[in-house]
Scaffold this motif. Structure first.
Motif, PDB file in Angstrom:
ATOM      1  N   MET A  94      45.759  39.490  57.599  1.00 54.64           N
ATOM      2  CA  MET A  94      46.171  38.371  57.101  1.00 54.64           C
ATOM      3  C   MET A  94      45.165  38.396  55.656  1.00 54.64           C
ATOM      4  SD  MET A  94      46.362  34.386  58.534  1.00 54.64           S
ATOM      5  CE  MET A  94      44.674  34.311  57.673  1.00 54.64           C
ATOM      6  N   ARG A  95      46.351  38.502  54.259  1.00 53.03           N
ATOM      7  CA  ARG A  95      45.574  37.746  52.839  1.00 53.03           C
ATOM      8  C   ARG A  95      43.993  37.347  53.071  1.00 53.03           C
ATOM      9  NH1 ARG A  95      48.773  35.937  48.405  1.00 53.03           N
ATOM     10  NH2 ARG A  95      47.895  36.403  46.413  1.00 53.03           N
ATOM     11  N   ARG A  96      43.740  37.794  52.142  1.00 48.70           N
ATOM     12  CA  ARG A  96      42.253  36.520  52.364  1.00 48.70           C
ATOM     13  C   ARG A  96      42.341  35.738  50.803  1.00 48.70           C
ATOM     14  NH1 ARG A  96      37.047  39.968  51.398  1.00 48.70           N
ATOM     15  NH2 ARG A  96      36.544  39.206  54.193  1.00 48.70           N
ATOM     16  N   THR A  97      41.818  34.158  51.345  1.00 49.79           N
ATOM     17  CA  THR A  97      40.981  33.121  50.716  1.00 49.79           C
ATOM     18  C   THR A  97      39.689  33.260  50.437  1.00 49.79           C
ATOM     19  OG1 THR A  97      43.706  32.467  50.928  1.00 49.79           O
ATOM     20  CG2 THR A  97      42.010  30.521  49.690  1.00 49.79           C
ATOM     21  N   ALA A  98      39.534  33.193  49.209  1.00 50.77           N
ATOM     22  CA  ALA A  98      38.512  33.259  48.878  1.00 50.77           C
ATOM     23  C   ALA A  98      37.840  32.135  47.094  1.00 50.77           C
ATOM     24  CB  ALA A  98      37.493  33.954  48.741  1.00 50.77           C
ATOM     25  N   GLY A  99      36.675  31.315  47.664  1.00 52.68           N
ATOM     26  CA  GLY A  99      36.144  31.312  46.166  1.00 52.68           C
ATOM     27  C   GLY A  99      35.767  31.882  45.581  1.00 52.68           C
ATOM     28  N   VAL A 100      34.925  31.832  44.019  1.00 57.53           N
ATOM     29  CA  VAL A 100      34.556  33.112  43.135  1.00 57.53           C
ATOM     30  C   VAL A 100      33.396  32.196  42.975  1.00 57.53           C
ATOM     31  CG1 VAL A 100      34.329  34.538  41.375  1.00 57.53           C
ATOM     32  CG2 VAL A 100      36.162  34.331  43.116  1.00 57.53           C
ATOM     33  N   TYR A 101      31.782  32.249  43.248  1.00 49.96           N
ATOM     34  CA  TYR A 101      30.962  31.881  42.510  1.00 49.96           C
ATOM     35  C   TYR A 101      30.162  33.162  41.122  1.00 49.96           C
ATOM     36  CZ  TYR A 101      26.216  29.880  41.655  1.00 49.96           C
ATOM     37  OH  TYR A 101      24.959  29.869  40.999  1.00 49.96           O
ATOM     38  N   ILE A 102      29.843  32.972  40.184  1.00 54.60           N
ATOM     39  CA  ILE A 102      29.458  33.144  39.271  1.00 54.60           C
ATOM     40  C   ILE A 102      27.881  32.885  38.882  1.00 54.60           C
ATOM     41  CG2 ILE A 102      30.130  34.598  37.050  1.00 54.60           C
ATOM     42  CD1 ILE A 102      31.857  35.431  38.085  1.00 54.60           C
ATOM     43  N   HIS A 103      27.290  33.651  38.984  1.00 49.66           N
ATOM     44  CA  HIS A 103      25.646  33.456  38.919  1.00 49.66           C
ATOM     45  C   HIS A 103      25.328  33.536  37.299  1.00 49.66           C
ATOM     46  CE1 HIS A 103      21.791  30.653  39.474  1.00 49.66           C
ATOM     47  NE2 HIS A 103      21.229  32.260  39.353  1.00 49.66           N
TER      48      HIS A 103
ATOM     49  N   PHE B 282      32.845  34.659  47.546  1.00 54.83           N
ATOM     50  CA  PHE B 282      32.925  35.794  46.700  1.00 54.83           C
ATOM     51  C   PHE B 282      31.285  35.061  46.008  1.00 54.83           C
ATOM     52  CE2 PHE B 282      35.971  37.990  48.025  1.00 54.83           C
ATOM     53  CZ  PHE B 282      36.002  39.284  48.017  1.00 54.83           C
ATOM     54  N   GLY B 283      29.950  35.656  45.865  1.00 54.49           N
ATOM     55  CA  GLY B 283      29.403  35.524  44.418  1.00 54.49           C
ATOM     56  C   GLY B 283      28.752  35.979  44.276  1.00 54.49           C
ATOM     57  N   PHE B 284      29.414  36.637  42.675  1.00 52.64           N
ATOM     58  CA  PHE B 284      28.747  37.693  41.654  1.00 52.64           C
ATOM     59  C   PHE B 284      27.394  37.576  41.004  1.00 52.64           C
ATOM     60  CE2 PHE B 284      33.527  37.835  42.511  1.00 52.64           C
ATOM     61  CZ  PHE B 284      33.295  39.090  43.211  1.00 52.64           C
ATOM     62  N   GLY B 285      26.958  38.631  40.713  1.00 52.00           N
ATOM     63  CA  GLY B 285      26.042  37.780  39.457  1.00 52.00           C
ATOM     64  C   GLY B 285      23.913  37.977  40.723  1.00 52.00           C
ATOM     65  N   ALA B 286      23.208  38.056  39.113  1.00 47.60           N
ATOM     66  CA  ALA B 286      21.965  37.963  40.671  1.00 47.60           C
ATOM     67  C   ALA B 286      21.211  37.164  41.129  1.00 47.60           C
ATOM     68  CB  ALA B 286      20.581  37.579  38.995  1.00 47.60           C
TER      69      ALA B 286
ATOM     70  N   ALA C  66      23.319  36.069  43.566  1.00 46.74           N
ATOM     71  CA  ALA C  66      24.039  35.544  43.866  1.00 46.74           C
ATOM     72  C   ALA C  66      24.369  35.388  45.310  1.00 46.74           C
ATOM     73  CB  ALA C  66      26.186  35.428  43.397  1.00 46.74           C
ATOM     74  N   ALA C  67      25.098  34.510  46.570  1.00 42.70           N
ATOM     75  CA  ALA C  67      25.109  35.300  47.494  1.00 42.70           C
ATOM     76  C   ALA C  67      27.093  34.968  47.834  1.00 42.70           C
ATOM     77  CB  ALA C  67      24.528  33.745  48.744  1.00 42.70           C
ATOM     78  N   SER C  68      27.329  35.356  49.047  1.00 33.05           N
ATOM     79  CA  SER C  68      28.678  36.196  49.855  1.00 33.05           C
ATOM     80  C   SER C  68      28.862  35.811  50.449  1.00 33.05           C
ATOM     81  CB  SER C  68      28.829  36.410  49.126  1.00 33.05           C
ATOM     82  OG  SER C  68      29.200  37.195  47.912  1.00 33.05           O
ATOM     83  N   TYR C  69      29.786  35.305  51.459  1.00 32.01           N
ATOM     84  CA  TYR C  69      29.890  34.371  53.102  1.00 32.01           C
ATOM     85  C   TYR C  69      31.541  34.886  53.074  1.00 32.01           C
ATOM     86  CZ  TYR C  69      30.303  32.403  57.078  1.00 32.01           C
ATOM     87  OH  TYR C  69      31.025  31.851  58.663  1.00 32.01           O
ATOM     88  N   LEU C  70      31.534  36.491  53.385  1.00 28.46           N
ATOM     89  CA  LEU C  70      32.685  37.810  54.380  1.00 28.46           C
ATOM     90  C   LEU C  70      32.952  37.813  55.379  1.00 28.46           C
ATOM     91  CD1 LEU C  70      32.527  38.740  50.055  1.00 28.46           C
ATOM     92  CD2 LEU C  70      34.809  36.933  50.660  1.00 28.46           C
ATOM     93  N   GLY C  71      34.333  38.258  55.510  1.00 28.13           N
ATOM     94  CA  GLY C  71      34.874  38.381  56.776  1.00 28.13           C
ATOM     95  C   GLY C  71      32.857  38.409  57.943  1.00 28.13           C
ATOM     96  N   GLY C  72      32.963  36.548  58.104  1.00 31.27           N
ATOM     97  CA  GLY C  72      31.682  36.204  59.030  1.00 31.27           C
ATOM     98  C   GLY C  72      30.165  37.333  58.551  1.00 31.27           C
ATOM     99  N   ALA C  73      30.328  37.890  57.278  1.00 27.33           N
ATOM    100  CA  ALA C  73      28.823  38.000  57.568  1.00 27.33           C
ATOM    101  C   ALA C  73      27.986  37.556  55.585  1.00 27.33           C
ATOM    102  CB  ALA C  73      28.810  40.049  57.137  1.00 27.33           C
ATOM    103  N   ARG C  74      27.036  37.471  55.810  1.00 26.68           N
ATOM    104  CA  ARG C  74      26.311  36.581  54.266  1.00 26.68           C
ATOM    105  C   ARG C  74      26.238  37.584  54.195  1.00 26.68           C
ATOM    106  NH1 ARG C  74      26.517  31.442  54.150  1.00 26.68           N
ATOM    107  NH2 ARG C  74      26.538  30.947  55.607  1.00 26.68           N
TER     108      ARG C  74
END
Ligand code: SF4
Length: 379
Positions: free
Chosen positions: A1-10, A262-266, A268-276
């Motif tokens: 299924m197509r993923r939907t995710a927010g994006v955080y930039i630090h 997704f979390g990008f940058g120094a 930054a945390a991501s939470y994708l596919g059940g993994a942090r």
């Protein structure tokens, strides 16, 4: 299924580190390092590109994103747009320091980049209290920033306010609320000052040199904010967040619903596919790791179903609407009422939570001891 995710930039840079701050934020970096950071950030985004992934929200936080030139923020945003499938009506927020918000800068963010939401770190309009927090802006800067943002075409503006500050009285808090309401912005976040270990404020408190408000006053300030915001036409939709209709933070709702981002940058945390996962924290090491193509993640944790369910309960209870019990069952294949039968019974008997309209939510009593109730669901 197509993923939907927010994006955080630090963006980890600040003009000066505030005495209470334990965020991944640093002062004193040279312009050349900031330029290299922007390069590295764009490279990280490109290296994790998912053109099929739908992105409904993008949030630039820090630190102080507006420590960078508007053209840098626009470039980072364009990189996200080029590498993900960003919704045409995506909510695109940047946090901003009121002192940086000159009209030209804001117009460049709006017209040039497509930013459509600003979150100003006002904290208080009282210059004496701002100085005691080590903030560099004034109450007048904050007022001017909101006017400049409106003039630049931003309709979606949020102010961060803090209460329970050292030497803050209820009259001080009331004056800050008066000013915030008069500025007529559609969103307010109002948090109590928390003294985090390792900060200069923590050391001062240990030495008995931080004249904090009592717990009773803090609770009274929280209650006052709630009552006055509702009277001023805001709806409390989360423990600390208030919005006019249609202006809830869509990005933060992703966190509170424990959805993917997704979390990008120094740092930054991501939470994708059940993994942090968590990125390298220090900007210099972050730049070096991206530049040399190394592994950016300093931690990677795959959550068990029980942990993921507990976090969904904990985060969902922050929202006034609570946890949607049918949505929970669809997501995890089990009902929260069964998995957490013991916890729900104990907290309901104590009058802290209730089930209403298919949602499990905090009662007014539960709201005042919020974190203790929420933590009960973690394994
Ligand atoms: S401006 Fe914000 S992120 Fe920067 S040091 Fe102060 S509290 Fe921390």
């Amino acid at each position: 299924m197509r993923r939907t995710a927010g994006v955080y930039i630090h963006i980890p840079f600040c003009a000066r580190k505030c005495g209470y701050c334990d965020f991944n934020a640093y002062s004193g970096y040279k312009e050349a390092t900031k330029t290299r950071y922007v390069e590295a950030l764009c490279r990280e985004i490109e290296s994790r590109a998912e053109p099929q992934t739908r992105v409904p929200t993008i949030f630039f936080g820090g630190g102080t994103p507006t420590e960078l030139a508007a053209s840098d923020l626009v470039r980072i945003l364009q990189t996200v747009k080029a590498t993900f499938c960003v919704d045409a009506d995506a909510e695109i927020t940047t946090e901003a320091n009121p002192g940086d918000a000159d009209p030209g800068y804001l117009a460049d963010l709006r017209a040039g980049g497509g930013f459509n939401r600003l979150s100003f770190g006002v904290q208080t309009f009282d210059d004496r209290l701002l100085r005691s927090l080590d903030r560099l802006h004034s109450g007048n800067d904050a007022r001017a920033a909101v006017q400049a943002a409106k003039a630049a075409g931003f309709a979606n503006i949020s102010l961060d306010l803090m209460f329970a500050l050292p030497r803050q009285t209820m009259a001080d808090w009331d004056r800050s609320l008066d000013t915030a309401f008069a500025l007529d912005v559609p969103h307010l976040s109002m948090y109590a000052l928390i003294i985090e270990e390792g900060t200069p404020f923590f050391a001062r408190r240990e030495r008995g040199r931080l004249p904090l408000t009592s717990e009773k006053t803090e609770a009274a300030m929280f209650a006052r904010a709630m009552q006055r915001a509702v009277e001023a036409g805001y709806e409390r939709y989360e423990v600390s967040n208030y919005a006019r209709p249609g202006f809830q933070s869509r990005h933060n709702r992703i966190y509170w619903r424990n959805e993917e981002y997704f979390g990008f940058g120094a740092g930054a945390a991501s939470y994708l596919g059940g993994a942090r996962t968590m990125n390298e924290r220090r900007p210099s090491r972050y730049i070096e790791t991206v530049t040399t193509g190394g592994n950016l993640f300093v931690s990677e944790e795959r959550l068990s179903p029980r942990e993921a369910m507990g976090e969904t309960m904990m985060m969902g209870l922050r929202m006034t609407e609570g946890v949607d019990l049918d949505a929970f069952a669809r997501r995890f294949g089990v009902r929260a009422e069964e998995t957490f039968a013991k916890e729900i019974a104990r907290l309901s008997d104590g009058g802290f939570i209730e089930v209403a309209e298919g949602h499990l939510r905090l009662t007014e009593r539960g709201l005042f001891v919020g974190s203790e109730v929420m933590l009960a669901f973690l394994p």
